[in-house]
Design an enzyme around this catalytic site. Structure first.
Site, PDB file in Angstrom:
ATOM      1  N   GLU A 150      -1.265   4.725  -6.306  1.00 58.60           N
ATOM      2  CA  GLU A 150      -1.911   5.017  -7.397  1.00 58.60           C
ATOM      3  C   GLU A 150      -0.881   5.463  -8.553  1.00 58.60           C
ATOM      4  O   GLU A 150      -1.060   5.229  -9.895  1.00 58.60           O
ATOM      5  CB  GLU A 150      -2.964   6.376  -7.485  1.00 58.60           C
ATOM      6  CG  GLU A 150      -4.030   6.005  -8.588  1.00 58.60           C
ATOM      7  CD  GLU A 150      -5.247   6.892  -8.200  1.00 58.60           C
ATOM      8  OE1 GLU A 150      -6.229   6.422  -8.066  1.00 58.60           O
ATOM      9  OE2 GLU A 150      -5.040   7.948  -8.110  1.00 58.60           O
ATOM     10  N   HIS A 174       0.192  -2.716  19.433  1.00 58.60           N
ATOM     11  CA  HIS A 174      -0.503  -3.794  20.264  1.00 58.60           C
ATOM     12  C   HIS A 174      -1.708  -4.376  19.327  1.00 58.60           C
ATOM     13  O   HIS A 174      -2.684  -4.967  19.879  1.00 58.60           O
ATOM     14  CB  HIS A 174      -1.405  -3.019  21.205  1.00 58.60           C
ATOM     15  CG  HIS A 174      -0.071  -2.559  22.480  1.00 58.60           C
ATOM     16  ND1 HIS A 174       0.065  -3.242  23.657  1.00 58.60           N
ATOM     17  CD2 HIS A 174       0.587  -1.490  22.171  1.00 58.60           C
ATOM     18  CE1 HIS A 174       1.290  -2.572  24.044  1.00 58.60           C
ATOM     19  NE2 HIS A 174       1.500  -1.455  23.441  1.00 58.60           N
ATOM     20  N   LYS A 203     -14.923   0.975 -12.858  1.00 55.15           N
ATOM     21  CA  LYS A 203     -16.239   1.971 -13.255  1.00 55.15           C
ATOM     22  C   LYS A 203     -16.860   1.467 -14.382  1.00 55.15           C
ATOM     23  O   LYS A 203     -17.957   1.778 -14.351  1.00 55.15           O
ATOM     24  CB  LYS A 203     -15.314   3.167 -13.725  1.00 55.15           C
ATOM     25  CG  LYS A 203     -14.817   4.012 -12.641  1.00 55.15           C
ATOM     26  CD  LYS A 203     -14.337   5.362 -13.218  1.00 55.15           C
ATOM     27  CE  LYS A 203     -13.350   6.046 -12.419  1.00 55.15           C
ATOM     28  NZ  LYS A 203     -12.834   7.388 -13.057  1.00 55.15           N
TER      29      LYS A 203
HETATM   30  O1  PA5 Z   1      -5.198  11.195  -8.284  1.00 51.40           O
HETATM   31  C1  PA5 Z   1      -5.978  11.078  -9.063  1.00 51.40           C
HETATM   32  O2  PA5 Z   1      -5.864  11.520 -10.151  1.00 51.40           O
HETATM   33  C2  PA5 Z   1      -7.409  10.369  -8.663  1.00 51.40           C
HETATM   34  O3  PA5 Z   1      -7.347   9.964  -7.498  1.00 51.40           O
HETATM   35  C3  PA5 Z   1      -8.664  11.518  -8.948  1.00 51.40           C
HETATM   36  O4  PA5 Z   1      -8.005  12.545  -8.071  1.00 51.40           O
HETATM   37  C4  PA5 Z   1      -9.843  10.846  -8.438  1.00 51.40           C
HETATM   38  O5  PA5 Z   1     -10.280   9.949  -9.229  1.00 51.40           O
HETATM   39  C5  PA5 Z   1     -11.068  12.098  -8.869  1.00 51.40           C
HETATM   40  O6  PA5 Z   1     -11.278  12.232  -9.895  1.00 51.40           O
HETATM   41  P1  PA5 Z   1     -11.700  13.590 -10.266  1.00 51.40           P
HETATM   42  O7  PA5 Z   1     -11.148  14.845  -9.742  1.00 51.40           O
HETATM   43  O8  PA5 Z   1     -11.619  13.665 -11.879  1.00 51.40           O
HETATM   44  O9  PA5 Z   1     -13.303  13.414  -9.871  1.00 51.40           O
END
Ligand code: PA5
Length: 426
Positions: A280, A301, A414
């Protein structure tokens, strides 16, 4: 190198990584000088030091209250649950009947959530709902189900003992609900993104509720922060810079996939946390190494053939845990299985020999590897490893030329989903 972590490049072309030493040091200066893109989200650099004894006391008091229930459900997705799950599953002894921790809202599998509700029916369970934005659909849906179930059985005073919200200090629908219900809340600092939040209450509350020593975890991170930022931590003494340079050198050499390999079954969710951190943070603007993982020997394996012999677009990062207590092998009168030659060796020594043998085979097959050695699977060592990976991620992304602290690509699905579900305004 730090006593808590060493990095070894015996199975890589060290000169290739070293050619990026100056670039790694420059990226580090950008990171700690808070001069790069996303610098508003560097609060995680200070989290280990900011965890004062008083703050940890508050978290531990809530954790004790949670443990007076029969189980805890951690509701969150991505960075709002993976760090806690990684630490809890790594440090919980296999097969031990510890305090039950369940996870919800990290997907929307109807069968899973129906079974969870059925399993919890009639039990006095606690919930820690974690969402920085307070508006994420998956945890929102799961929390709505759990809140309704608990509210039908408990009055407002009892709910305050059972439900804990970790969210923004002021905004979001979770903040509004928590304030209205008078729930105990924990704050995700504005300048800390989800995947860098392990050492905030996002990670620490569920981890403490699982019975893990959060002081030792934080201490490990503090030691690593002090080490990485201490005087004279030039490239040759800095594992985070060396790791960032290694992976960027591999990428520039056409290796697009990094495989994190470990030989400890308990590290499976650690892999997931690491994949999110790097995937990410770096996968943007048409760039980025794809982070994958294998659990070895198990996957030798299954995926072993591909790693040894498939398309040469991979490199490897291997986690090597030096001391793992366990059985010692022995000889027996009947050597039908032909294993007497292992007598006197610990199982961990045999496992680490498999690791070394695999590294050598992969190098011969054209796969270079970095080996990260940690002394044991203790909270202190894990805290140090997590902080090192976070720090190296910031450095590595700046070397790659991307902002490590945003995730614009996550919005695309989303928006489609909201439109298809008929959410107002989409
Ligand atoms: O690392 C990040 O920013 C994301 O993975 C968020 O943690 C994830 O999208 C969850 O978001 P939120 O904490 O706003 O529900």
């Amino acid at each position: 190198m730090s006593e808590l972590l060493r990095i070894d490049f015996t199975y890589a072309d060290a000169a290739r990584s070293a050619s990026l030493a100056a670039a790694a040091e420059a990226a580090r200066d950008t990171l700690v000088g808070r001069k790069g893109p996303g610098a508003d989200f560097l609060g995680w650099l200070d989290l280990p030091a900011q965890n004062t004894a008083a703050q940890l006391n508050v978290i531990e008091a809530a954790a004790r209250q949670i443990r007076s229930a029969e189980a805890l459900v951690v509701v969150g997705i991505g960075g709002s649950y993976l760090g806690a799950r990684a630490v809890i599953e790594t440090l919980s002894p296999p097969f031990a009947a510890g305090f039950p921790i369940y996870y919800a809202g990290h997907q929307m599998d109807a069968r899973y959530h129906a079974a969870l509700l059925e399993h919890l029916a009639g039990k006095r369970y606690a919930v820690n709902v974690i969402s920085k934005s307070g508006t994420t659909t998956e945890p929102g849906v799961a929390f709505r189900l759990l809140w309704k179930e608990l509210s039908a059985r408990y009055d407002a005073a009892a709910l305050k003992q059972l439900v804990y919200a970790t969210t923004d200090a002021k905004k979001g629908s979770l903040r509004s609900l928590a304030n209205r219900a008078g729930l105990e809340t924990f704050v995700i600092p504005d300048d800390v993104g989800g995947r860098f939040s392990v050492f905030s209450p996002v990670g620490l509350l569920p981890i403490a509720a699982a019975g893990v020593d959060i002081r030792a975890l934080v201490e490990g991170a503090q030691q690593m922060a002090a080490y990485l930022e201490g005087p004279g931590k030039t490239f040759d003494k800095n594992p985070a810079l060396q790791y960032a340079a290694f992976r960027n050198a591999q990428y520039r050499n056409g290796k697009k996939i990094e495989i994190l390999a470990s030989y400890q079954a308990g590290l499976a969710y650690f892999h997931e946390w690491w994949k999110q951190l790097y995937g990410e943070s770096e996968g943007k603007n048409g760039k980025g190494i794809f982070p994958a993982s294998v659990s070895l020997s198990t996957d030798l394996h299954s995926m072993g053939q591909w790693m040894q012999d498939g398309e040469r677009i991979i490199f490897e990062t291997v986690l090597d845990v030096e001391n793992v207590p366990g059985p010692t092998l022995f000889s027996q009168d009947n050597d039908d299985d032909g294993l007497n030659y292992l007598a006197g060796k610990t199982l961990n020594a045999v496992n680490r020999t498999a690791l070394e043998a695999t590294l050598a085979a992969h190098r011969d097959g054209g796969v270079e590897a970095a080996r990260i050695l940690i002394p044991d699977l203790s909270p202190t060592s894990l805290g140090a490893l997590i902080y090192m990976f976070e720090y190296a991620c910031g450095v590595s992304a700046y070397m790659l030329g991307v902002n490590p602290f945003d995730q614009p690509g996550v919005e695309a699905y989303k928006n489609n989903m909201f439109k298809m579900l008929g959410k107002v305004g989409h």
